[in-house]
Design an enzyme around this catalytic site. Structure first.
Site, PDB file in Angstrom:
ATOM      1  N   GLY B  33      41.311  11.111  60.634  1.00 29.00           N
ATOM      2  CA  GLY B  33      40.404  11.185  59.496  1.00 29.00           C
ATOM      3  C   GLY B  33      39.068  10.504  59.702  1.00 29.00           C
ATOM      4  O   GLY B  33      38.166  10.652  58.897  1.00 29.00           O
ATOM      5  N   CYS B 242      48.933  40.294  45.321  1.00 25.83           N
ATOM      6  CA  CYS B 242      47.939  41.075  46.079  1.00 25.83           C
ATOM      7  C   CYS B 242      48.102  42.552  45.744  1.00 25.83           C
ATOM      8  O   CYS B 242      49.214  43.087  45.741  1.00 25.83           O
ATOM      9  CB  CYS B 242      48.130  40.840  47.571  1.00 25.83           C
ATOM     10  N   CYS B 245      49.467  44.363  49.346  1.00 19.61           N
ATOM     11  CA  CYS B 245      50.771  44.104  49.956  1.00 19.61           C
ATOM     12  C   CYS B 245      51.767  43.529  48.960  1.00 19.61           C
ATOM     13  O   CYS B 245      52.940  43.388  49.272  1.00 19.61           O
ATOM     14  CB  CYS B 245      50.623  43.175  51.157  1.00 19.61           C
ATOM     15  N   CYS B 267      44.642  39.993  49.339  1.00 19.94           N
ATOM     16  CA  CYS B 267      44.810  38.841  50.231  1.00 19.94           C
ATOM     17  C   CYS B 267      43.489  38.501  50.922  1.00 19.94           C
ATOM     18  O   CYS B 267      42.802  39.387  51.424  1.00 19.94           O
ATOM     19  CB  CYS B 267      45.821  39.154  51.325  1.00 19.94           C
TER      20      CYS B 267
END
Lengths: 259, 284, 369
Positions: B33, B242, B245, B267
């Site tokens: 980080g 979606c 799909c 998506c």
């Protein structure tokens, strides 16, 4: 208010700007719960002394020892920056003459008071907000102003908000630099009254710098008089103001009385 | 554009530069980080278009690697295509659009829906590495705040959001605390993707070329999205599946279908969508 | 199946073809020859070399042609190429006092050793359109050669009587850092700052320098000296043990002389701002020296409140490759972040309406103000 050790023990302290000493040869003890006023004309070195004691300016010579909440005696000049910041977060406060130096002017009043809590690990929004609200009430800021930023506040409200932001973490020692000097006389009186009652309630030790002897008389137990970077007289405030010993202090006191 | 690439080193950067980058990466992995300054080089694309990610990828990619590049979750957005072609040309890298087949994934703004696995490395393109930058513009000051772990300011921002809107109003670049020590910007991924960073088995590397910073999250590291106990971090959710799909629990892009306010949600991860659609086909 | 996001590869190929066509212009005309560009657009080439931080007029000319005259694109091309070059070593500092100037002017002294020499300048042209073929002699006029006596720099002349701060670094002359190899962190050394400014955008530095003249960090500049000319570049080869010239570069150097009131420790003295650029780049060198001087405010104990005195602000924003990249990256897709923001704005709107309806249900209150 008994304590066998001073909170702050200062010996031979001085700060130099280049070739010039801002203040020098300062000795003082500050006891828990005591309010010490530092008075003098502008340029007398009182703000430099305050900066040096609070570690905002470096200590050029001498020692400053602070007796921390945990009991250990800290030699302030030897602390690392992170240790000094830790003191600021938990044990010290600083009230600036100009509230803009001590507040985030575009963050809400609640956020300003809440920030020190969040910086010390508070992570419950409801508790932070409730505590901030209590403090706003305590410094006489209306509850419905909690989400307003200080840019929308009057000078007196800003100063009271700054005090709340400093006191919310229950510090032991608060430095104040001319906290009332930018305010109208009536607003000044109200603020001083507030400071006096908070100091008494919380048992705070305070070092307050002021050019105004009336401020010193109203809230301090003891007074230091500074001239040209040195302390020229010190003692109980009533004694110093009613029976000044040194010629400079006599001049200072008489000029106020005549004015 | 140029097909004549004679005179360029493998993966474009010279070996000294790659060593410099690897040193920075090692340091970054050792201090999760923490933003490691590095001498960012020019690469043949504009600053702000993934030059940091490209340098990191160039420093780690080898002949055995398979590279996937996505932008906004899609393999076929122009900038993703451009970067993929670049590495195919200069590093002779084999490329893929399948998340599961990739060993190195360079990304802008998304983490793939397919969970990453051990041995995979994801390289994030980072425009602004400093999570405190919009609260404190000075580098000298933000560096000090990180050194002292002084993060009250970040919580003030979240507090103000709640006070004003009733909830935290940050939807991307949502700040995280890495391994309990450093506050970090996850790059402008949607907060939806934040939970995927926590305890990920993959190595996560971040490159900010213009700002000259590299940082990292080693595998299996705690990554906590900031929040309050009573207002915890909440990733975004979508109401509908979606439209192509039928996947749920994935990040969706809104596609405008007409000028009368019509739209559909599909998506954002094109690889996921293609395979989910294919499987729906098979089961039918 | 919805395929709007497909076709990226073909779109890019088409875009490249179209770009090439646009750049070619009228096919009946002969294409630009980079060598001609290097010769006839020398000022532009100098700018691309300076900001691209690579001295190669031929390559810079090629970049300008390939970039279709987009200076920043040409600079990016040069920088991207430069970064791939192996580094064999560092040249010795060039000695601009030994530079035989084709131009040398001082605004501080009417006459000085070596004299003033106007050289090639636009300064006194009348800015009237002329027919290039008859604009002037193609060969150099007489008497333009440098004098034999040498031309000491104005700063050296003042320095001899200690009226200007000396040239040397103060503490032990440390090796300057190399911005392109080591990460620079603020605060920077002056050497690192000068490297940054030398690559900095001419327009940005011009505006900042101008702002100091208009009172935003005024530092009372005098153009002590501006000189343009070619100088030898030498490199120390360890096997040989002595410096070997590896070529010549054309430089523009500007030394700006500025007031300084002095302090208790130092007598009043002139201070300097320094600018150096490749080729004929007078505007850049002058702007750079103004900004260099204003960035020394802290070092010289001056009040620093103006933008041009703020090191982080100036250095962070002076590189045009970075600036243009980040500004232009806004045209990259941001569907994902935008979708996230769209969701939030919808939610905030819905909540606002709910609150408003709730409030008007109770009374006509303006509760939310």
């Amino acid at each position: 208010m008994t304590a066998d050790l001073p909170l702050l023990e200062v010996r031979g302290a001085g700060h130099r700007y280049g070739a010039r000493w801002g203040c020098r040869d300062i000795d003082l003890d500050l006891w828990p719960g005591e309010v010490l006023a530092v008075v003098g004309e502008s340029g007398s070195g009182k703000s430099t002394l305050l900066g040096t004691l609070s570690q905002r300016l470096s200590l050029t010579e001498g020692t400053i020892r602070y007796s921390a909440a945990g009991g250990e005696i800290l030699d302030l000049a030897k602390l690392r920056e992170s240790e000094v910041r830790a003191l600021w977060r938990s044990e010290w406060g600083f009230v600036h003459q100009d509230a803009a130096d001590g507040l985030r002017m575009h963050v809400s009043a609640g956020g300003n008071v809440g920030e020190p809590l969040m910086a010390t690990g508070w992570r419950h929004y409801g508790n932070i907000r409730a505590t901030a609200a209590q403090w706003l009430e305590r410094v006489e800021i209306p509850a419905d102003r909690i989400d307003d930023p200080p840019v929308t506040f009057s000078g007196g409200m800003r100063q009271r908000l700054q005090i709340a932001r400093n006191l919310v973490v229950s510090p032991r020692l608060v430095f104040m630099d001319e906290p009332t000097s930018g305010l109208d006389v009536s607003v000044q009186a109200r603020l001083l009254d507030l400071v006096r009652s908070l100091v008494a309630d919380l048992g705070l030790a305070v070092i307050i710098v002021t050019h105004d002897l009336a401020v010193a008389r109203l809230i301090s137990h003891r007074t230091l008089v500074m001239k040209d970077g040195n302390v020229v007289e010190s003692g109980l405030t009533d004694r110093v103001l009613d029976d000044p010993q040194g010629p400079y202090t006599q001049l200072l006191v008489s000029s106020i009385l005549q004015g | 554009m140029s097909t004549d690439l004679t005179g360029y080193n493998i993966a474009y950067l010279d070996e000294q530069t790659k060593r410099m980058l690897r040193r920075a990466l090692l340091k970054a992995v050792a201090i999760p980080g923490f933003q490691v300054p590095f001498a960012s080089r020019e690469v043949p694309m504009p600053r702000g278009w993934g030059t940091g990610g490209v340098q990191v990828t160039a420093a780690i990619i080898g002949t055995g690697d398979t590279l996937k590049v996505i932008d906004q979750g899609a393999d076929d957005t122009t900038n993703a295509v451009s970067i993929r072609q670049f590495f195919a040309a200069v590093a002779h890298a084999s490329t893929t659009t399948r998340t599961s087949e990739a060993t190195v994934i360079q990304t802008r703004h998304r983490i793939p829906e397919t969970p990453l696995t051990e041995g995979q490395t994801i390289v994030y393109q980072v425009p602004m590495p400093e999570p405190l930058r919009f609260l404190e513009p000075r580098e000298t000051e933000t560096r000090r705040l990180h050194a002292l772990a002084d993060y009250g300011l970040m919580y003030v921002k979240l507090y103000e959001d709640i006070a004003r809107y009733g909830h935290i109003a940050q939807t991307y670049s949502y700040p995280v605390m890495v391994a309990g020590r450093y506050l970090m910007s996850p790059s402008p991924i949607p907060s939806f993707d934040n939970p995927k960073m926590h305890q990920s088995p993959a190595l996560q590397l971040f490159g900010a070329g213009r700002e000259k910073r590299i940082y990292a999250i080693p595998p299996y590291t705690d990554v906590e999205s900031l929040g309050f106990e009573d207002y915890p971090f909440e990733p975004q959710t979508f109401d509908d599946p979606c439209a192509i799909c039928g996947s749920t629990g994935v990040y969706l892009d809104e596609v405008i279908t007409d000028d009368k306010g019509g739209s559909m949600f599909v998506c954002s991860d094109t690889d996921h969508c293609e395979h989910a659609a294919g499987q729906a086909e098979v089961t039918r | 199946m919805y395929v709007a996001v497909k076709g990226g590869e073909r779109a890019i190929a088409n875009a490249h073809a179209l770009l090439a066509k646009e750049g070619r212009g009228d096919p009946a005309l002969s294409p630009l020859n980079p060598a001609a560009v290097a010769g006839q657009l020398g000022v532009l080439v100098a700018r691309v070399m300076t900001e691209g931080s690579l001295y190669d007029p031929e390559l810079a000319a090629r970049a300008i042609v390939q970039a279709q005259g987009d200076v920043l694109e040409a600079v990016t091309l040069i920088r991207s190429y430069r970064t791939t070059l192996p580094r064999f070593g560092y040249t010795l500092p060039v000695d601009t006092a030994r530079l035989p100037p084709q131009r040398r002017i001082s605004a501080t002294f009417k006459d000085l050793p070596g004299g003033q020499q106007l050289g090639a300048t636009f300064d006194y042209t009348h800015r009237l359109f002329t027919d290039r073929d008859t604009a002037g002699p193609a060969s150099a006029p007489d008497g333009g050669g440098p004098p034999d006596e040498g031309m000491p720099r104005v700063s050296d002349l003042l320095g001899a009587s200690a009226l200007i701060e000396p040239d040397q670094a103060l503490d032990g002359d440390p090796e300057p850092g190399d911005l392109t190899r080591e990460p620079a962190v603020f605060p920077m050394t002056r050497a690192e700052r000068l490297q940054s400014l030398a690559r900095g955008d001419e327009g940005f530095l011009l505006a900042l320098g101008y702002s100091t003249q208009r009172g935003y960090g005024n530092n009372h500049p005098f153009a002590g000296e501006i000189r343009v000319g070619e100088v030898d570049v030498e490199i120390e080869i360890p096997e040989l043990g002595y410096p070997v010239p590896v070529g010549r570069v054309e430089l523009t150097e500007c030394q700006m002389v500025n007031q300084f009131s002095g302090s208790a420790d130092t007598p009043a003295q002139f201070t300097r701002g320094y600018g150096l650029a490749f080729g004929r780049s007078e505007r850049k060198a002058m702007s750079m020296s103004l900004v260099d001087r204003s960035l020394r405010a802290g070092e010289l104990g001056e009040r620093a409140a103006a933008p041009a005195q703020d090191e982080e602000f100036v250095i962070s924003h002076s590189d045009n490759v970075q600036a243009t990249g980040f500004v232009e990256h806004l045209k990259l897709p941001h569907y994902v972040d935008f979708q996230a923001e769209l969701g939030l704005v919808r939610r905030l709107n819905a909540e606002f309406r709910e609150r408003a309806e709730g409030a008007s249900g109770r009374h006509d209150g303006a509760e939310e103000a």
